[in-house]
Scaffold this motif. Structure first.
Motif, mmCIF file in Angstrom:
data_model
loop_
_atom_site.group_PDB
_atom_site.id
_atom_site.type_symbol
_atom_site.label_atom_id
_atom_site.label_comp_id
_atom_site.label_asym_id
_atom_site.label_seq_id
_atom_site.Cartn_x
_atom_site.Cartn_y
_atom_site.Cartn_z
ATOM 1 N N TYR A 6 31.421 34.220 -8.518
ATOM 2 C CA TYR A 6 31.910 33.408 -10.149
ATOM 3 C C TYR A 6 32.926 34.523 -10.874
ATOM 4 C CZ TYR A 6 30.177 35.526 -14.798
ATOM 5 O OH TYR A 6 29.834 36.081 -16.098
ATOM 6 N N VAL A 20 22.323 40.704 -13.515
ATOM 7 C CA VAL A 20 20.718 39.462 -13.909
ATOM 8 C C VAL A 20 20.925 38.884 -12.141
ATOM 9 C CG1 VAL A 20 19.922 37.529 -14.252
ATOM 10 C CG2 VAL A 20 21.219 39.514 -15.723
ATOM 11 N N LEU A 21 22.104 38.753 -11.603
ATOM 12 C CA LEU A 21 22.628 38.236 -10.273
ATOM 13 C C LEU A 21 21.997 38.710 -9.723
ATOM 14 C CD1 LEU A 21 25.133 35.959 -10.503
ATOM 15 C CD2 LEU A 21 22.793 35.256 -11.015
ATOM 16 N N GLU A 23 20.427 41.848 -9.409
ATOM 17 C CA GLU A 23 18.596 42.170 -9.449
ATOM 18 C C GLU A 23 17.632 41.072 -8.587
ATOM 19 O OE1 GLU A 23 15.046 42.910 -13.054
ATOM 20 O OE2 GLU A 23 17.613 43.075 -13.148
ATOM 21 N N LYS A 24 18.243 39.750 -8.691
ATOM 22 C CA LYS A 24 17.432 38.630 -8.269
ATOM 23 C C LYS A 24 17.790 38.717 -6.491
ATOM 24 C CE LYS A 24 14.924 35.049 -8.607
ATOM 25 N NZ LYS A 24 14.047 35.250 -8.743
ATOM 26 N N HIS A 26 20.921 38.239 -5.405
ATOM 27 C CA HIS A 26 22.297 37.514 -4.856
ATOM 28 C C HIS A 26 23.675 38.480 -4.087
ATOM 29 C CE1 HIS A 26 19.991 33.903 -5.674
ATOM 30 N NE2 HIS A 26 19.849 34.332 -6.852
ATOM 31 N N PRO A 103 18.311 34.894 -19.189
ATOM 32 C CA PRO A 103 18.987 35.267 -17.782
ATOM 33 C C PRO A 103 17.541 33.976 -17.222
ATOM 34 C CG PRO A 103 17.999 37.260 -18.428
ATOM 35 C CD PRO A 103 18.314 36.086 -20.034
ATOM 36 N N GLU A 104 16.644 34.036 -17.424
ATOM 37 C CA GLU A 104 15.548 33.270 -16.710
ATOM 38 C C GLU A 104 16.186 32.109 -15.954
ATOM 39 O OE1 GLU A 104 13.592 36.470 -18.768
ATOM 40 O OE2 GLU A 104 15.008 34.907 -19.634
ATOM 41 N N LEU A 107 19.163 31.759 -13.432
ATOM 42 C CA LEU A 107 18.145 32.131 -12.447
ATOM 43 C C LEU A 107 17.908 30.612 -12.289
ATOM 44 C CD1 LEU A 107 16.960 35.617 -13.021
ATOM 45 C CD2 LEU A 107 19.222 34.996 -11.447
ATOM 46 N N ILE A 110 20.964 27.745 -11.189
ATOM 47 C CA ILE A 110 20.927 28.304 -9.640
ATOM 48 C C ILE A 110 19.990 28.329 -8.378
ATOM 49 C CG2 ILE A 110 21.638 30.369 -8.259
ATOM 50 C CD1 ILE A 110 22.821 31.583 -10.714
ATOM 51 N N ASP A 111 18.927 27.989 -8.378
ATOM 52 C CA ASP A 111 17.915 28.350 -7.729
ATOM 53 C C ASP A 111 17.709 26.331 -7.696
ATOM 54 O OD1 ASP A 111 17.289 30.700 -7.494
ATOM 55 O OD2 ASP A 111 15.259 30.272 -8.247
ATOM 56 N N TYR A 120 21.314 26.838 0.632
ATOM 57 C CA TYR A 120 20.297 27.483 0.198
ATOM 58 C C TYR A 120 19.543 28.396 1.665
ATOM 59 C CZ TYR A 120 16.944 31.334 -1.934
ATOM 60 O OH TYR A 120 15.921 32.295 -1.965
#
Length: 223
Positions: A6, A20-21, A23-24, A26, A103-104, A107, A110-111, A120
């Motif tokens: 980043y 945010v990242l 917490e997911k 990453h 943020p959603e 994410l 990114i997915d 991934y």
């Protein structure tokens, strides 16, 4: 879980995005400028890149990253919303997200990029007679119902190949990605570790089907 580079110079925005990242689930490597970005691309699965950076702007940094690692997905972030800016970014980037954003949405994008480029690693990977659980750092021979235990370096090599699945990695790329230092021509360390690794994960180490040797090029794990 992915490894994300980043690049953003605004500390307030950076802290928010990093939270945010993480917490997911990453892993995040943060840089405040693009100065050393090219040195880091072999270590990550995706790049999130701001346009407005000190020194080289994000467009220039992004082009350099794509040249160094053509298959690496790049997501541009920018407050610049003009069509010209978006088109300039999308000349090399895989996606362009304007600020402010939810943020959603970040994410989700990114997915999508990770799935599209197959960099991934899912929670479970089936490789013939073995099942790999990357998040848990476990490998199980499901035919023998036995767990396979790797040494630290064997594990790092195996995970690096998995993170770059379907991609042929030269011995130089693999060595530098795992050891984090320059490969010295003639060094047999990597070959020795791969031989012992194959003895643990392959049915027939003399005829490997999981860690393939691509003659004259390098190694590959195919999903």
């Amino acid at each position: 879980m992915a490894s994300i580079l980043y690049i953003e110079d605004d500390h307030e925005i950076s802290n928010w995005v990093i939270d945010v990242l993480k917490e997911k689930g990453h892993d995040v490597l943060w840089l405040a400028s693009g100065e050393k970005a090219v040195e880091k691309v072999s270590e990550v699965d995706i790049v999130i890149l701001d346009v407005m950076l000190p020194g080289l702007d994000g467009f220039s940094v992004g082009r350099r990253l794509k040249t160094a690692e053509p298959g690496l997905p790049i997501l541009m972030l920018s407050a610049r919303t003009s069509v010209e800016d978006r088109l300039q970014g999308l000349e090399f980037a895989d996606d362009y997200l304007t600020k402010p954003f939810y943020p959603e949405e970040l994410l989700a994008r990114i997915d999508v990029l990770l799935r599209r480029t197959q960099r991934y690693i899912p929670e479970k990977v089936e490789l013939g007679h073995i099942t790999v659980y990357p998040v848990e750092n476990r490998i199980v021979n499901h035919e023998k119902k036995e767990e396979i235990f790797l040494t630290g370096k064997q594990h790092q090599i195996f995970q690096y190949l998995l993170r770059h699945s379907n991609q042929i990695l030269t011995k130089e790329q693999l060595y530098e990605g795992v050891w984090k230092e320059s490969y010295i021509d003639g060094d047999k360390s990597l070959m020795v570790h791969i031989r012992y690794l194959r003895e643990k994960v392959e049915k027939d180490p003399a005829n490997p089907t999981i860690i393939e040797t691509i003659r004259g090029l390098g190694y590959r794990i195919r999903l």
